[in-house]
Design a protein around this motif. Structure first.
Motif, PDB file in Angstrom:
ATOM      1  N   ALA A 114       3.345   8.998  -3.601  1.00  0.00           N
ATOM      2  CA  ALA A 114       4.537   8.537  -4.438  1.00  0.00           C
ATOM      3  C   ALA A 114       4.768   7.086  -3.980  1.00  0.00           C
ATOM      4  O   ALA A 114       5.141   6.063  -4.728  1.00  0.00           O
ATOM      5  N   ALA A 115       4.809   7.058  -2.696  1.00  0.00           N
ATOM      6  CA  ALA A 115       5.048   5.893  -1.775  1.00  0.00           C
ATOM      7  C   ALA A 115       4.287   4.737  -2.122  1.00  0.00           C
ATOM      8  O   ALA A 115       4.398   3.531  -2.239  1.00  0.00           O
ATOM      9  N   GLN A 116       2.843   4.996  -2.208  1.00  0.00           N
ATOM     10  CA  GLN A 116       2.141   3.963  -2.363  1.00  0.00           C
ATOM     11  C   GLN A 116       2.202   3.259  -3.788  1.00  0.00           C
ATOM     12  O   GLN A 116       1.816   2.313  -3.959  1.00  0.00           O
ATOM     13  N   ILE A 150       8.418   1.409   1.778  1.00  0.00           N
ATOM     14  CA  ILE A 150       8.800   2.582   1.206  1.00  0.00           C
ATOM     15  C   ILE A 150       8.156   3.906   2.108  1.00  0.00           C
ATOM     16  O   ILE A 150       7.002   4.420   2.004  1.00  0.00           O
ATOM     17  N   ALA A 151       9.324   4.167   2.897  1.00  0.00           N
ATOM     18  CA  ALA A 151       9.135   5.284   3.654  1.00  0.00           C
ATOM     19  C   ALA A 151       9.394   6.727   2.897  1.00  0.00           C
ATOM     20  O   ALA A 151      10.539   6.772   2.674  1.00  0.00           O
ATOM     21  N   ASP A 152       8.605   7.706   2.663  1.00  0.00           N
ATOM     22  CA  ASP A 152       8.819   8.668   1.875  1.00  0.00           C
ATOM     23  C   ASP A 152       7.930  10.035   2.234  1.00  0.00           C
ATOM     24  O   ASP A 152       6.929   9.649   2.803  1.00  0.00           O
ATOM     25  N   ALA A 170       5.119   1.112  -3.771  1.00  0.00           N
ATOM     26  CA  ALA A 170       4.653  -0.073  -3.246  1.00  0.00           C
ATOM     27  C   ALA A 170       3.898  -0.981  -4.084  1.00  0.00           C
ATOM     28  O   ALA A 170       4.036  -2.115  -3.871  1.00  0.00           O
ATOM     29  N   ASP A 171       3.085  -0.348  -4.696  1.00  0.00           N
ATOM     30  CA  ASP A 171       2.094  -1.198  -5.395  1.00  0.00           C
ATOM     31  C   ASP A 171       2.877  -1.717  -6.575  1.00  0.00           C
ATOM     32  O   ASP A 171       2.520  -2.898  -6.885  1.00  0.00           O
ATOM     33  N   GLU A 172       3.501  -0.938  -7.391  1.00  0.00           N
ATOM     34  CA  GLU A 172       4.189  -1.580  -8.407  1.00  0.00           C
ATOM     35  C   GLU A 172       5.317  -2.593  -7.933  1.00  0.00           C
ATOM     36  O   GLU A 172       5.250  -3.842  -8.673  1.00  0.00           O
ATOM     37  N   LEU A 173       6.033  -2.561  -6.774  1.00  0.00           N
ATOM     38  CA  LEU A 173       6.889  -3.472  -6.154  1.00  0.00           C
ATOM     39  C   LEU A 173       6.434  -4.666  -5.818  1.00  0.00           C
ATOM     40  O   LEU A 173       6.605  -5.848  -6.296  1.00  0.00           O
ATOM     41  N   THR A 174       5.031  -4.663  -5.230  1.00  0.00           N
ATOM     42  CA  THR A 174       4.281  -5.807  -4.868  1.00  0.00           C
ATOM     43  C   THR A 174       3.842  -6.608  -6.041  1.00  0.00           C
ATOM     44  O   THR A 174       3.867  -7.945  -5.898  1.00  0.00           O
ATOM     45  N   ALA A 175       3.361  -5.933  -6.946  1.00  0.00           N
ATOM     46  CA  ALA A 175       3.000  -6.745  -8.232  1.00  0.00           C
ATOM     47  C   ALA A 175       4.301  -7.470  -8.993  1.00  0.00           C
ATOM     48  O   ALA A 175       3.882  -8.401  -9.526  1.00  0.00           O
ATOM     49  N   MET A 187       4.853  -1.921   1.448  1.00  0.00           N
ATOM     50  CA  MET A 187       3.692  -1.243   1.971  1.00  0.00           C
ATOM     51  C   MET A 187       4.202   0.421   1.932  1.00  0.00           C
ATOM     52  O   MET A 187       5.541   0.520   1.963  1.00  0.00           O
ATOM     53  N   ALA A 188       3.458   1.344   2.180  1.00  0.00           N
ATOM     54  CA  ALA A 188       3.718   2.593   2.097  1.00  0.00           C
ATOM     55  C   ALA A 188       3.688   3.127   3.551  1.00  0.00           C
ATOM     56  O   ALA A 188       2.519   3.051   4.043  1.00  0.00           O
ATOM     57  N   VAL A 189       4.484   4.002   3.829  1.00  0.00           N
ATOM     58  CA  VAL A 189       4.365   4.909   4.930  1.00  0.00           C
ATOM     59  C   VAL A 189       4.903   6.077   4.646  1.00  0.00           C
ATOM     60  O   VAL A 189       5.897   6.608   4.083  1.00  0.00           O
TER      61      VAL A 189
END
Length: 260
Positions: free
Chosen positions: A41-43, A34-36, A46-51, A58-60
């Motif tokens: 917001a990216a993190q 998730i590059a933003d 990323a947490d929502e999608l990993t769950a 991962m967020a970048v």
């Protein structure tokens, strides 16, 4: 066709169409970046999608107009996951004005995010794809890659430009197994589009209802907005397609607004 364990960078993916594509890819087992512009917001995304799984995210933090930040973000992805299989250059903005009073700074800002962003992210990931001998680059175009609308000179110019860039990458990347495509959605009811409704009503001197029914949906066959899921499915097809047969091609997703 699947994306299991494929490493996919999606810019502007903390919300809207980018998030929808990321969700579709993670559901297929991909490792999604998730590059933003906004790291928090990216993190969260990323947490929502990993769950949700079965893939992970991962967020970048990435300003796609900043070459150093793009290069650093790509390096972090390679350090973490070892490769890059897919790039979806999705980050974008919309700014509307009549051409005769379009502020030059707004013109440069929009073109930089759409075109410089696509160029810089592609430039950064191509060496990794070339080394691997494969890869898929997907640009988020628009019906405005094919058509024009009043008030959108910068946006139409940028979206047309993405077609040319994708075709060059297709030519240069062919010997390395890298393909490039452009998705061209119609109006997708995201905050970006909702913001345009009162702006266009003001500039065109019509009601907001007429903006929706006549300007945005007037040329569709069914008076329906394109959905984020529609666009995400097309992105999945391009990313997971098993050969280079579709390289250089664009696909319009617009409920018949534009047909070719």
């Amino acid at each position: 066709m699947n994306l299991k364990n494929k490493v996919c960078i999606i810019t502007g993916a903390a919300s809207g169409i980018g998030y929808g594509i990321a969700k579709r890819f993670v559901a297929d087992g991909a490792k999604v970046v998730i590059a933003d512009l906004k790291l928090d917001a990216a993190q969260k995304a990323a947490d929502e999608l990993t769950a949700q799984g079965p893939g992970e995210a991962m967020a970048v933090e990435m300003n796609v107009t900043d070459e150093t930040q793009v290069n650093d973000g790509v390096a972090k992805v390679v350090e973490t996951w070892g490769k890059i299989d897919v790039l979806v250059s999705n980050a974008g903005v919309q700014i509307v004005h009549p051409l005769e009073n379009f502020p030059f700074d707004d013109w440069k800002k929009l073109l930089s995010i759409h075109l410089d962003g696509a160029f810089l992210t592609s430039k950064a990931i191509l060496p990794h794809m070339y080394k691997a001998g494969s890869g898929s680059i997907i640009f988020m175009g628009s019906v405005h890659s094919k058509e024009a609308s009043a008030l959108k000179s910068a946006y139409v110019t940028a979206k047309h430009g993405l077609l040319g860039l994708a075709r060059v990458i297709s030519k240069e990347g062919a010997e390395h197994g890298v393909r490039a495509n452009v998705i061209c959605p119609g109006f997708v009811k995201t905050p970006l589009v909702e913001k345009q409704i009162p702006e266009q009503a003001r500039d065109l001197g019509i009601s907001e209802e007429d903006v929706v029914n006549k300007v945005m949906l007037g040329q569709t066959v069914d008076q329906e907005f394109t959905t984020i899921d529609d666009v995400a499915e097309v992105a999945h097809v391009f990313a997971a397609f098993p050969t280079n047969a579709l390289t250089g091609q664009s696909l319009v997703v617009s409920h018949g607004w534009y047909m070719n």
